[in-house]
Design an enzyme around this catalytic site. Structure first.
Site, PDB file in Angstrom:
ATOM      1  N   GLU A  28       8.012   9.691  48.374  1.00 20.18           N
ATOM      2  CA  GLU A  28       8.707   8.419  48.590  1.00 20.18           C
ATOM      3  C   GLU A  28      10.046   8.492  47.885  1.00 20.18           C
ATOM      4  OE1 GLU A  28       6.702   4.855  47.207  1.00 20.18           O
ATOM      5  OE2 GLU A  28       8.142   3.613  48.302  1.00 20.18           O
ATOM      6  N   CYS A 244       5.891   1.706  49.451  1.00 23.92           N
ATOM      7  CA  CYS A 244       6.458   0.384  49.759  1.00 23.92           C
ATOM      8  C   CYS A 244       7.792   0.492  50.482  1.00 23.92           C
ATOM      9  CB  CYS A 244       6.618  -0.428  48.480  1.00 23.92           C
ATOM     10  SG  CYS A 244       5.037  -0.981  47.842  1.00 23.92           S
ATOM     11  N   ASN A 371       1.375   0.102  54.985  1.00 21.52           N
ATOM     12  CA  ASN A 371       1.206   0.587  53.622  1.00 21.52           C
ATOM     13  C   ASN A 371       0.813  -0.556  52.705  1.00 21.52           C
ATOM     14  OD1 ASN A 371       1.734   2.549  51.308  1.00 21.52           O
ATOM     15  ND2 ASN A 371       3.029   0.827  50.747  1.00 21.52           N
ATOM     16  N   GLU A 372      -0.411  -0.538  52.249  1.00 22.76           N
ATOM     17  CA  GLU A 372      -0.851  -1.542  51.265  1.00 22.76           C
ATOM     18  C   GLU A 372      -0.519  -2.960  51.702  1.00 22.76           C
ATOM     19  OE1 GLU A 372       0.641  -0.898  47.318  1.00 22.76           O
ATOM     20  OE2 GLU A 372      -0.359   1.037  47.115  1.00 22.76           O
TER      21      GLU A 372
HETATM   22  O1  AHR Z   1       3.748   5.068  44.473  1.00 30.08           O
HETATM   23  C1  AHR Z   1       4.513   3.981  44.096  1.00 30.08           C
HETATM   24  C2  AHR Z   1       4.152   2.729  44.862  1.00 30.08           C
HETATM   25  O2  AHR Z   1       2.844   2.376  44.581  1.00 30.08           O
HETATM   26  C3  AHR Z   1       4.179   2.841  46.347  1.00 30.08           C
HETATM   27  O3  AHR Z   1       5.433   2.644  46.873  1.00 30.08           O
HETATM   28  C4  AHR Z   1       3.257   1.776  46.782  1.00 30.08           C
HETATM   29  O4  AHR Z   1       2.656   2.055  48.023  1.00 30.08           O
HETATM   30  C5  AHR Z   1       2.278   1.651  45.650  1.00 30.08           C
HETATM   31  O5  AHR Z   1       2.080   0.353  45.281  1.00 30.08           O
END
Ligand code: AHR
Length: 667
Positions: A28, A244, A371-372
């Protein structure tokens, strides 16, 4: 020494088929992982698109300064008329009245540009000579050149190499100018100067410096040293571009893959959710290319048509869904991604991949959606639309759903409910918890229903970079390996952290502009990755270690840590016939271990194993001060004949250690 332990395994057994792709990576652009990190661009704010929404004191001229030496007289401003591309609206304008001893602008990159003496650097920029009819430069004629000098300088003004950029520039036309500069010496913190050679007006944009030595020599490529450490982990897959970052800070900030391909000057730059700037220079083509270069399967994650529930929450934004009227086009965008990756060159998007230099398909097999996300009706409706469209057209793609940010709770339950209803192939679990939790839960997946969705453990880490954390993660990995029939993929997160620029800790690899520091956690991931197998063999553990085996009672807490025993995993690699035994001794005391390898005459194992040990002080960290506090040490171990044609290894394992024996199969 504590009570001896016996690990007995039928090395000739059929065993259980498991995923050989268990260990991958999570990439990321957080902690300056892409811009300022893996992406080898050395100019910061190359396109003059920084903005105050990223950092309150940022703007288009951030990280640039005016150079005005001797009698020089220069005025710097930002303009947006006749931009290079609509996605790249702003640029710098230099109005030079007198050149003096140097008139122009300078950029110090991401905390200084690190040059290596004797190495070549590709410098380029777009320039527009502001001729008659423009606001500046009343003297120029159409087609005149406006020569510029690009120069590396040290902080005290030493010239470290320069080149002149010159080309005729028709009226109101942007022209790309480029040159190669050899660095005269190594310098950790150089600057790039762009200097005028004559009075007049010139506009500049996308000012870029790349070392020629990028990873695999790719243009618009990746930092070779950092990419190599990642490649050395031998990840079986790469998840990208987040996290995120994928679902973004509001609907307009979602990561839209189409904005990240094509010429870099046409990509849509935007605010990075982690409060810095995202050039998208490292975009989908480069991600796919990197996966291929390191032999890893690409695992992109696209937004599920909703933005992050935490998006600018202070302003009351929260999760929002794309309006239904836009969802048809968005679903098509997801389908187009599959075509971009895998489609023939005769297809619309396959042709764009070919135009970028890759006519062969990238072999996309996995696609994460969401994602989450909070599992709300808004999410569910959009997720289902995407899922159904992908399933209808691309049965070959494993679509991965999302089940929230924790290992339990409301979103976890609701995400799994959707997975059950739709019969999803896989879901993405995430959890960042204490090391004790990992020690206590190595058996989490033993009870998972094999008929339900498989699990991609997409983000996990034990909240620390001490060796104790890494040991807990190693113990957990033995549990993941045992369950790699139902958990085929797992990625520690996040991958990269730039020292001094982190928004999240811990990370797997830290780096500066000149150095790379793999953590102890990295070495654990690496040892499991390079020692993967496709068959799990059941170990029977008896003796002292068995009584305190981690994860057995689900109660390992801080106090009990020291009493911890063993975590064991044995796998076979069918291709080579190698049998691999991994033992984690999470406790303080060394133990004698007898590994009984039964049925070896049938399997024909070598009588010498390669033994790799990771051991050290549980409080040790591999950082800039002690980069090699705990690193793997490799040696040989005799595999001796035992009764009944079996073989065994008899050794002591250190307290606080991960030991891997790889016993080669006889060909
Ligand atoms: O890995 C860091 C963050 O942790 C990511 O962006 C998110 O998906 C999670 O909450």
């Amino acid at each position: 020494m504590a009570e001896p332990v016996t690990v007995s395994v039928d090395a000739g057994a059929k065993g259980k088929a498991i995923s050989r792709d268990l260990v991958g990576i999570f990439f990321e652009d957080i902690n300056y992982a892409a811009d300022g990190g893996l992406y080898a661009e050395m100019v910061q704010n190359r396109s003059f698109e920084y903005q105050a929404t990223e950092q309150p004191n940022w703007g288009p001229m951030s990280f640039w300064e005016v150079v005005q030496r001797g009698e020089a007289k220069v005025m710097l401003m930002v303009d947006a008329a006749d931009p290079l591309h609509a996605n790249n609206p702003k640029y710098a304008v230099l109005k030079v009245d007198a050149v003096g001893e140097g008139a122009g602008i300078a950029n110090a990159g991401f905390g200084g540009m690190a040059l290596t003496g004797g190495e070549a650097y590709d410098v380029s920029l777009f320039a527009m000579h502001l001729h008659n009819g423009n606001r500046w430069g009343k003297t120029a004629n159409d087609g005149d050149a406006f020569p510029l000098i690009v120069r590396f300088e040290s902080a005290d003004g030493e010239n470290l190499g320069e080149a002149q950029l010159e080309a005729p520039m028709p009226k109101r036309t942007w022209k790309r100018l480029s040159a190669t500069i050899m660095a005269r010496r190594t310098e950790k913190a150089a600057r790039l100067l762009v200097l005028a050679t004559q009075p007049g007006g010139v506009a500049v944009d996308v000012v870029s410096v790349f070392p020629q030595k990028t990873f695999r020599g790719r243009k618009n490529g990746l930092r070779a040293d950092l990419a190599q450490v990642i490649a050395d982990l031998k990840p079986k897959f790469v998840r990208f571009p987040g996290g995120c970052l994928v679902h973004g800070n509001g609907l307009s900030n979602m990561y839209r893959w189409k904005d990240t391909i094509g010429p870099v000057e046409e990509r849509r730059e935007q605010e990075n959710l982690w409060r810095y700037h995202q050039t998208a220079g490292l975009g989908y083509f480069e991600y796919f290319q990197f996966c291929e270069d390191i032999g890893a399967a690409p695992l992109p994650v696209v937004p599920a048509g909703v933005c992050c529930q935490n998006a600018a929450h202070s302003q009351g934004l929260g999760q929002k869904g794309l309006p239904m009227a836009l969802m048809g086009a968005y679903v098509q965008e997801v389908l187009d991604l599959i075509e971009y990756a895998n489609g023939p060159v005769t297809s619309v998007w396959g042709a764009k991949r070919a135009a970028a230099g890759h006519p062969e398909p990238f072999g996309l097999r996995y696609l994460g959606v969401g994602n989450e996300d909070r599992i709300t009706p808004v999410f569910k409706e959009r997720f289902e639309m995407i899922y159904k469209a992908v399933k209808a057209k691309h049965r070959e793609i494993v679509l991965i759903g999302t089940v929230g940010p924790f290992h339990e709770g409301e979103d976890f339950e609701a995400g799994w409910k959707i997975a059950d209803e739709l019969g999803l192939a896989m879901v993405d679990e995430h959890y960042y918890v204490a090391p004790e939790w990992f020690l206590a839960n190595t058996r989490r997946y033993d009870a998972y229903d094999r008929k339900k969705s498989k699990v991609y453990l997409g983000e996990w880490a034990s909240r620390g970079n001490k060796f104790a954390n890494a040991l807990a993660e190693a113990a957990y990995l033995t549990g993941l390996e045992r369950n790699a029939d139902v958990v085929p993929l797992a990625s520690y997160a996040p991958l990269l952290g730039k020292i001094g620029n982190t928004q999240w800790n811990p990370n797997l690899i830290y780096f500066s502009n000149t150095e790379v520091f793999p953590t102890v956690n990295y070495w654990v991931q690496q040892l499991f990755s390079v020692n993967s197998g496709d068959v799990w063999l059941e170990p029977v553990v008896s003796g002292g270690g068995a009584a305190n085996a981690v994860g057995v009672d689900g109660k390992v807490g801080a106090v009990e840590w020291e009493k911890c025993g063993f975590a064991v995993s044995v796998v076979r690699d069918s291709a080579s016939g190698d049998v691999i035994v991994k033992i984690v001794n999470a406790g303080a005391e060394a133990r004698s271990v007898q590994v009984e390898l039964k049925g070896v005459s049938a399997r024909g194992l070598s009588r010498e194993a390669v033994k790799t040990v990771l051991t050290g002080d549980p409080a040790a960290v591999n950082d800039a001060k002690t980069p090699r506090a705990v690193v793997p040490v490799t040696g040989k171990t005799a595999v001796v004949a035992a009764g009944g044609g079996d073989a065994e290894i008899a050794e002591a394992v250190a307290g606080y250690s991960l030991t891997v024996w790889r016993i080669p199969g006889k060909k």
